[in-house]
Design a protein around this motif. Structure first.
Motif, PDB file in Angstrom:
ATOM      1  N   ASN A  63      29.065  41.236  46.616  1.00 41.15           N
ATOM      2  CA  ASN A  63      28.679  42.366  45.760  1.00 41.15           C
ATOM      3  C   ASN A  63      29.905  43.058  45.173  1.00 41.15           C
ATOM      4  N   LYS A  64      30.947  43.185  45.998  1.00 42.04           N
ATOM      5  CA  LYS A  64      32.178  43.812  45.503  1.00 42.04           C
ATOM      6  C   LYS A  64      32.787  42.969  44.386  1.00 42.04           C
ATOM      7  N   CYS A  65      32.771  41.644  44.576  1.00 40.87           N
ATOM      8  CA  CYS A  65      33.300  40.755  43.535  1.00 40.87           C
ATOM      9  C   CYS A  65      32.479  40.867  42.250  1.00 40.87           C
ATOM     10  N   GLU A  66      31.171  40.913  42.374  1.00 39.21           N
ATOM     11  CA  GLU A  66      30.307  41.058  41.197  1.00 39.21           C
ATOM     12  C   GLU A  66      30.570  42.381  40.490  1.00 39.21           C
ATOM     13  N   LEU A  67      30.746  43.452  41.287  1.00 40.71           N
ATOM     14  CA  LEU A  67      31.021  44.765  40.694  1.00 40.71           C
ATOM     15  C   LEU A  67      32.348  44.751  39.954  1.00 40.71           C
ATOM     16  N   GLU A  68      33.381  44.195  40.571  1.00 36.50           N
ATOM     17  CA  GLU A  68      34.686  44.137  39.915  1.00 36.50           C
ATOM     18  C   GLU A  68      34.638  43.256  38.678  1.00 36.50           C
ATOM     19  N   LEU A  72      35.476  44.469  34.934  1.00 33.93           N
ATOM     20  CA  LEU A  72      36.441  43.778  34.073  1.00 33.93           C
ATOM     21  C   LEU A  72      35.791  43.324  32.770  1.00 33.93           C
ATOM     22  N   GLU A  73      34.540  42.877  32.849  1.00 35.55           N
ATOM     23  CA  GLU A  73      33.843  42.473  31.623  1.00 35.55           C
ATOM     24  C   GLU A  73      33.649  43.669  30.698  1.00 35.55           C
ATOM     25  N   LEU A  74      33.297  44.837  31.279  1.00 35.19           N
ATOM     26  CA  LEU A  74      33.139  46.035  30.447  1.00 35.19           C
ATOM     27  C   LEU A  74      34.456  46.439  29.799  1.00 35.19           C
ATOM     28  N   LEU A  75      35.551  46.380  30.573  1.00 32.83           N
ATOM     29  CA  LEU A  75      36.859  46.700  30.002  1.00 32.83           C
ATOM     30  C   LEU A  75      37.225  45.705  28.902  1.00 32.83           C
ATOM     31  N   PHE A  76      36.915  44.452  29.133  1.00 32.55           N
ATOM     32  CA  PHE A  76      37.182  43.415  28.134  1.00 32.55           C
ATOM     33  C   PHE A  76      36.375  43.674  26.866  1.00 32.55           C
ATOM     34  N   GLN A  77      35.093  43.986  27.019  1.00 33.50           N
ATOM     35  CA  GLN A  77      34.239  44.276  25.858  1.00 33.50           C
ATOM     36  C   GLN A  77      34.745  45.511  25.109  1.00 33.50           C
ATOM     37  N   LYS A  78      35.195  46.537  25.879  1.00 37.02           N
ATOM     38  CA  LYS A  78      35.731  47.746  25.241  1.00 37.02           C
ATOM     39  C   LYS A  78      36.965  47.406  24.417  1.00 37.02           C
TER      40      LYS A  78
END
Length: 141
Positions: A63-68, A72-78
């Protein structure tokens, strides 16, 4: 010093193999029965608790890996959206500059096609030459 380095390298290479080579031995023992090998005795409940705790820990790590990964995907999209906005702004800036250049080229073409500029240039030159000749003539007499 070299001998010490070699010794440490050999220890670090072969000592983990000793831990890996030991087998995991699990057997059931009844009350009063002698254990077939030395080790730790656990009840079925304790073993189940350890197994459940390990599964929970694995699930928490997943779960921690999925959250991270999601963060990271959100930061990448931003970052992608910011860069796309910058690119779009620069494209608009270039379009404005290109329209300005086209307008200035049209103005130059309009003024270059008129007969007025060359006539004024030639007349100014002729007037300058005539003035120079007149002043030179007046001074020499």
């Amino acid at each position: 010093m070299k001998l010490l380095n070699i010794f440490i390298s050999l220890c670090l290479t072969f000592l983990p193999l000793c831990g890996i080579s030991q087998e995991l031995k699990i057997t059931s023992v009844k009350k009063g029965q002698k254990a077939p090998f030395t080790g730790i005795v656990m009840t079925q409940g304790a073993l189940s608790k350890i197994e459940a705790d390990l599964r929970l820990e694995v699930d928490l790590c997943a779960n921690k890996c999925e959250l991270e990964k999601g963060e990271l995907e959100l930061l990448f999209q931003k970052d992608i959206k910011i860069l796309n906005a910058e690119v779009e702004g620069l494209k608009q800036f270039v379009d404005v500059k290109n329209r300005r250049i086209d307008k200035l080229e049209q103005v130059i073409e309009e003024h270059n096609t008129s007969w007025f500029t060359p006539v004024v240039a030639i007349a100014s030159f002729a007037l300058g030459v005539a003035t120079t000749i007149g002043i030179t003539y007046a001074v020499n007499k």
